[in-house]
Design a protein around this motif. Structure first.
Motif, mmCIF file in Angstrom:
data_model
loop_
_atom_site.group_PDB
_atom_site.id
_atom_site.type_symbol
_atom_site.label_atom_id
_atom_site.label_comp_id
_atom_site.label_asym_id
_atom_site.label_seq_id
_atom_site.Cartn_x
_atom_site.Cartn_y
_atom_site.Cartn_z
ATOM 1 N N ASN A 1 0.825 -1.206 0.000
ATOM 2 C CA ASN A 1 0.000 0.000 0.000
ATOM 3 C C ASN A 1 0.857 1.254 0.000
ATOM 4 N N LEU A 2 1.952 1.217 0.781
ATOM 5 C CA LEU A 2 2.845 2.381 0.812
ATOM 6 C C LEU A 2 3.486 2.574 -0.558
ATOM 7 N N GLN A 3 3.938 1.500 -1.161
ATOM 8 C CA GLN A 3 4.605 1.614 -2.459
ATOM 9 C C GLN A 3 3.629 2.073 -3.541
ATOM 10 N N GLN A 4 2.390 1.575 -3.459
ATOM 11 C CA GLN A 4 1.397 1.983 -4.450
ATOM 12 C C GLN A 4 1.037 3.456 -4.273
ATOM 13 N N ALA A 5 0.947 3.912 -3.008
ATOM 14 C CA ALA A 5 0.664 5.322 -2.746
ATOM 15 C C ALA A 5 1.785 6.195 -3.297
ATOM 16 N N ALA A 6 3.026 5.725 -3.139
ATOM 17 C CA ALA A 6 4.169 6.480 -3.668
ATOM 18 C C ALA A 6 4.108 6.547 -5.194
ATOM 19 N N ALA A 7 3.795 5.415 -5.826
ATOM 20 C CA ALA A 7 3.726 5.383 -7.291
ATOM 21 C C ALA A 7 2.623 6.307 -7.800
ATOM 22 N N LEU A 8 1.450 6.273 -7.153
ATOM 23 C CA LEU A 8 0.329 7.086 -7.614
ATOM 24 C C LEU A 8 0.602 8.575 -7.418
ATOM 25 N N MET A 9 1.101 8.942 -6.238
ATOM 26 C CA MET A 9 1.342 10.363 -5.992
ATOM 27 C C MET A 9 2.415 10.896 -6.926
ATOM 28 N N GLU A 10 3.512 10.139 -7.064
ATOM 29 C CA GLU A 10 4.594 10.608 -7.939
ATOM 30 C C GLU A 10 4.158 10.568 -9.403
ATOM 31 N N GLY A 11 3.362 9.573 -9.779
ATOM 32 C CA GLY A 11 2.877 9.500 -11.153
ATOM 33 C C GLY A 11 1.983 10.684 -11.496
ATOM 34 N N LEU A 12 1.104 11.080 -10.579
ATOM 35 C CA LEU A 12 0.250 12.247 -10.808
ATOM 36 C C LEU A 12 1.071 13.521 -10.908
ATOM 37 N N ARG A 13 2.074 13.630 -10.045
ATOM 38 C CA ARG A 13 2.928 14.827 -10.069
ATOM 39 C C ARG A 13 3.707 14.904 -11.385
ATOM 40 N N MET A 14 4.247 13.769 -11.822
ATOM 41 C CA MET A 14 5.005 13.776 -13.075
ATOM 42 C C MET A 14 4.105 13.999 -14.284
ATOM 43 N N GLY A 15 2.824 13.682 -14.130
ATOM 44 C CA GLY A 15 1.875 13.952 -15.202
ATOM 45 C C GLY A 15 1.466 15.413 -15.255
ATOM 46 N N GLY A 16 1.935 16.210 -14.290
ATOM 47 C CA GLY A 16 1.689 17.643 -14.331
ATOM 48 C C GLY A 16 0.755 18.173 -13.264
ATOM 49 N N VAL A 17 0.156 17.305 -12.425
ATOM 50 C CA VAL A 17 -0.766 17.767 -11.388
ATOM 51 C C VAL A 17 0.025 18.480 -10.292
ATOM 52 N N MET A 18 -0.342 19.725 -10.032
ATOM 53 C CA MET A 18 0.402 20.517 -9.055
ATOM 54 C C MET A 18 -0.554 21.259 -8.122
ATOM 55 N N TYR A 19 0.025 21.756 -7.039
ATOM 56 C CA TYR A 19 -0.776 22.552 -6.105
ATOM 57 C C TYR A 19 -0.991 23.953 -6.667
ATOM 58 N N SER A 20 -2.254 24.397 -6.566
ATOM 59 C CA SER A 20 -2.580 25.763 -6.958
ATOM 60 C C SER A 20 -3.644 26.263 -5.996
ATOM 61 N N GLY A 21 -3.285 27.187 -5.155
ATOM 62 C CA GLY A 21 -4.220 27.705 -4.168
ATOM 63 C C GLY A 21 -5.435 28.351 -4.809
ATOM 64 N N ASP A 22 -6.597 28.060 -4.266
ATOM 65 C CA ASP A 22 -7.842 28.642 -4.763
ATOM 66 C C ASP A 22 -7.961 30.062 -4.214
ATOM 67 N N ARG A 23 -7.878 31.042 -5.091
ATOM 68 C CA ARG A 23 -7.908 32.437 -4.635
ATOM 69 C C ARG A 23 -9.291 32.855 -4.147
ATOM 70 N N ASN A 24 -10.309 32.293 -4.750
ATOM 71 C CA ASN A 24 -11.665 32.686 -4.381
ATOM 72 C C ASN A 24 -12.168 31.982 -3.126
ATOM 73 N N THR A 25 -11.916 30.687 -3.038
ATOM 74 C CA THR A 25 -12.365 29.928 -1.867
ATOM 75 C C THR A 25 -11.216 29.063 -1.350
ATOM 76 N N PRO A 26 -10.187 29.663 -0.762
ATOM 77 C CA PRO A 26 -9.037 28.889 -0.284
ATOM 78 C C PRO A 26 -9.424 27.901 0.808
ATOM 79 N N TYR A 27 -8.843 26.716 0.731
ATOM 80 C CA TYR A 27 -9.168 25.654 1.691
ATOM 81 C C TYR A 27 -8.926 26.090 3.126
#
Length: 626
Positions: A346-372
């Motif tokens: 599970n740890l290895q799969q979580a690492a693969a998924l998170m890093e795979g999403l990041r390498m695919g271009g998914v990044m943090y972008s703060g919501d200016r209108n409704t910040p978390y």
């Protein structure tokens, strides 16, 4: 002031009160009939009463009446005429829809005239009467009834003219609605407390979207009332919202309305309204009737969310979303063959998924209108992205990234939940092991969260940009801080439990712009994350068990680190049944099936019923073709 003037003022006041009442009825009754005197001085005569009553409470009437009565005198050609008026009080009831029964008391002043022109006599005094009646209701406002009663005409000055008599006749009763609330037919108003949230479309099958205030403006009760709501293209079918057994005349009832929405409701990119059709089916006076009405339902944006209950956020987590399934399985599948055996998959799969999403271009972008960080602590309406939107936008706030990662994890079979903290969104990943085993998988067991079903390690979405290792370390610190803070109001949400109340809503964009990274890049990033985990956590665990001097535990720690040769040496030093099973398991990992079978047999020679060894031997023999 003259009596007549006072009488007129009283009538005017009475009518004024009736008109300003919420909803009343003014009833007129004309009852002609015969009078059978109980005084031998008279013969059977005829007469009539005219009543004007106001209906109170749906069963009582009070009002004015006028009367006249003609009685022939016995033995002579003359007759006595009595006429006058007074007040009356009555009650009525409908045993069945068309049957009317009633009765009442009345009394007042009357004038008696007797004799011809030359010998005429005139008296005035009081009268009293009682009556019962039963009839048929032709419509809500018109009744024909049979009437029987008793009247007493009292004359103090001349007993010769006084009499009691039995009355019988046929009456007609006509009712006119009065008052500022008077109306006819069925009317409805919608009392919608809050907008419909497309996110919770499934919940509205049993939770009301609005409350219909249904008013029966008819002069008769309605029964067996059924309401059916249709939302046009936004509903999969009409929804029976329940029934009301009975609604009294001029009364209102509140009926909660549910709706079976379909995915069309997810096309509301902004707040809007739906014109719905409401059909009211009911029975009145034994006849089935229908009434159709327009009801306007307010709908919020499909991304609208209120943080009143953090568990409701789980509705965004829909692992069956086609685009998520495709991407998650592609990333996880590309790295799965490179997973370390003996280490938490599970740890290895979580690492693969998170890093795979990041390498695919998914990044943090703060919501200016409704910040978390601001909105998840407020009552204001937040804007949350569905997983496929974050995937297509290649960006999102902390909660958006967390929802995407949890959805991908669950799409690939890894249990995952979440925890909201003031300045972070923590994704909780199940270790896949018991609490005792999980404690020997991480440097600090206090950084794990155990909910009784799963033991979780945390990933901080605030550290998404820095990668899996930084996210895991930060998540461990956040969990430990929360667990040590007795005043913490942090919400932990088990997605499986939350899903029982808040069903997942699948929002599909019919495709995705996300490009899966190459397998080599995912594997490389996953291995880097695993090496970091070995150095930061498993090396600490190894040092800890070495101090205990337990060779079996040392061997297990070495297996998790991928150091199989060193692990086998430790298991051989231990020599216990448990250690031999672990040694055989390492041989299986190395695909040395003959040595594994021999080791399992050694265990079974000591403990013939050892289930681990029996299953292991079966697997080894299967690999050997035996």
């Amino acid at each position: 002031m003259k009596k007549s003037t006072r009488f007129l003022i009283s009538i005017a006041f009475f009518l004024c009160c009736a008109w300003t009442a919420p909803s009343l009825e003014l009833t007129f009754r004309l009852t002609p009939g015969i009078g059978i005197p109980l005084n031998k001085n008279y013969e059977t005569g005829f007469g009539a009463t005219l009543q004007a009553d106001v209906d109170f409470f749906g069963f009582m009437t009070a009002g004015l009446e006028g009367m006249f009565n003609v009685l022939p005198m016995a033995g002579v050609d003359d007759s006595v005429m009595m006429y006058g008026g007074g007040l009356g009080l009555g009650a009525y009831y409908y045993p069945i829809s068309r049957m009317y029964v009633g009765g009442g008391l009345a009394g007042g002043v009357y004038q008696l005239s007797a004799g011809g022109d030359e010998s005429s006599k005139s008296y005035s005094d009081i009268y009293a009467r009682a009556y019962l009646e039963a009839g048929f209701r032709f419509s809500p406002y018109f009744v024909v009834s049979a009437n029987a009663g008793f009247t007493s005409y009292m004359i103090v000055k001349s007993g010769d003219f006084s009499t009691n008599q039995i009355n019988a006749g046929i009456g007609v009763r006509y009712t006119v609605p009065i008052g500022k609330g008077a109306s006819t037919g069925i009317s409805v108003t919608s009392d919608q407390y809050d907008s419909v949230y497309p996110l919770f479309m499934d919940a509205y099958k049993s939770s009301p979207i609005t409350t219909i205030v249904l008013k029966n403006g008819n002069g008769a009760e309605i029964t067996n009332v059924k309401l059916t709501l249709s939302a046009g293209k936004y509903g999969t079918s009409t929804k029976d919202s329940g029934s009301v057994h009975k609604v009294k005349k001029y009364s209102s009832v509140e009926v909660p309305i549910c709706m079976d929405f379909n995915s069309e409701i997810l096309k509301f990119t902004e707040s809007g309204k739906i014109l719905c059709d409401l059909q009211v089916e009911y029975e009145m006076l034994g006849k089935k009737m229908y009434s159709n009405h327009n009801v306007i339902i307010s709908v919020a944006s499909r991304n609208a969310f209120s943080w009143g209950d953090a568990a409701a956020l789980s509705s965004f987590i829909a692992p069956s979303t086609p685009e998520i399934l495709e991407v998650a399985k592609a990333i996880a599948g590309s790295a799965r063959e490179s997973f370390y055996s003996g280490m938490s998959r599970n740890l290895q799969q979580a690492a693969a998924l998170m890093e795979g999403l990041r390498m695919g271009g998914v990044m943090y972008s703060g919501d200016r209108n409704t910040p978390y960080v601001d909105f998840h602590l407020s009552d204001e309406i937040d804007y949350i992205q569905y997983p496929v939107q974050t995937l297509n936008n290649l960006s999102g706030d902390y909660d958006d990234l967390g929802i995407l990662l949890i959805t991908c994890l669950r799409a690939t079979g890894v249990p995952a939940s979440y925890m909201t903290v003031d300045d972070d969104f923590i994704v909780l990943v199940a270790t896949g092991s018991s609490a005792s085993v999980s404690a020997n998988m991480f440097a600090d067991p206090d950084s794990l969260l155990d909910d009784g079903e799963n033991v979780y390690f945390g990933l901080s979405m605030a550290e998404w940009s820095k990668g899996f290792t930084a996210s895991r370390i930060a998540g461990a610190k956040k969990i430990k801080a929360v667990m040590n803070d007795e005043y913490s109001a942090v919400e932990f949400v088990n997605v499986d439990e939350a899903g029982e109340t808040y069903a997942a809503t699948v929002f599909s964009g019919n495709g995705t712009y996300f490009e899966n990274p190459s397998s080599s890049k995912v594997i490389s990033a996953m291995k880097k994350a695993v090496d970091d985990y070995i150095n930061s956590d498993l090396s600490v665990v190894l040092a800890r068990v070495k101090k205990e001097g337990n060779h079996n535990k040392i061997g297990v720690a070495l297996v998790r680190m991928g150091r199989y040769a060193d692990a086998k040496a430790e298991f051989q030093k231990d020599g216990s049944t448990k250690a031999l099973n672990n040694l055989a398991n390492v041989y299986m990992i190395e695909k040395n099936y003959s040595q594994a079978a021999a080791t399992y047999k050694k265990v079974l020679s000591r403990e013939p019923e050892n289930s681990i060894a029996r299953k292991g031997l079966e697997s080894a023999n299967s690999k050997l073709g035996m």
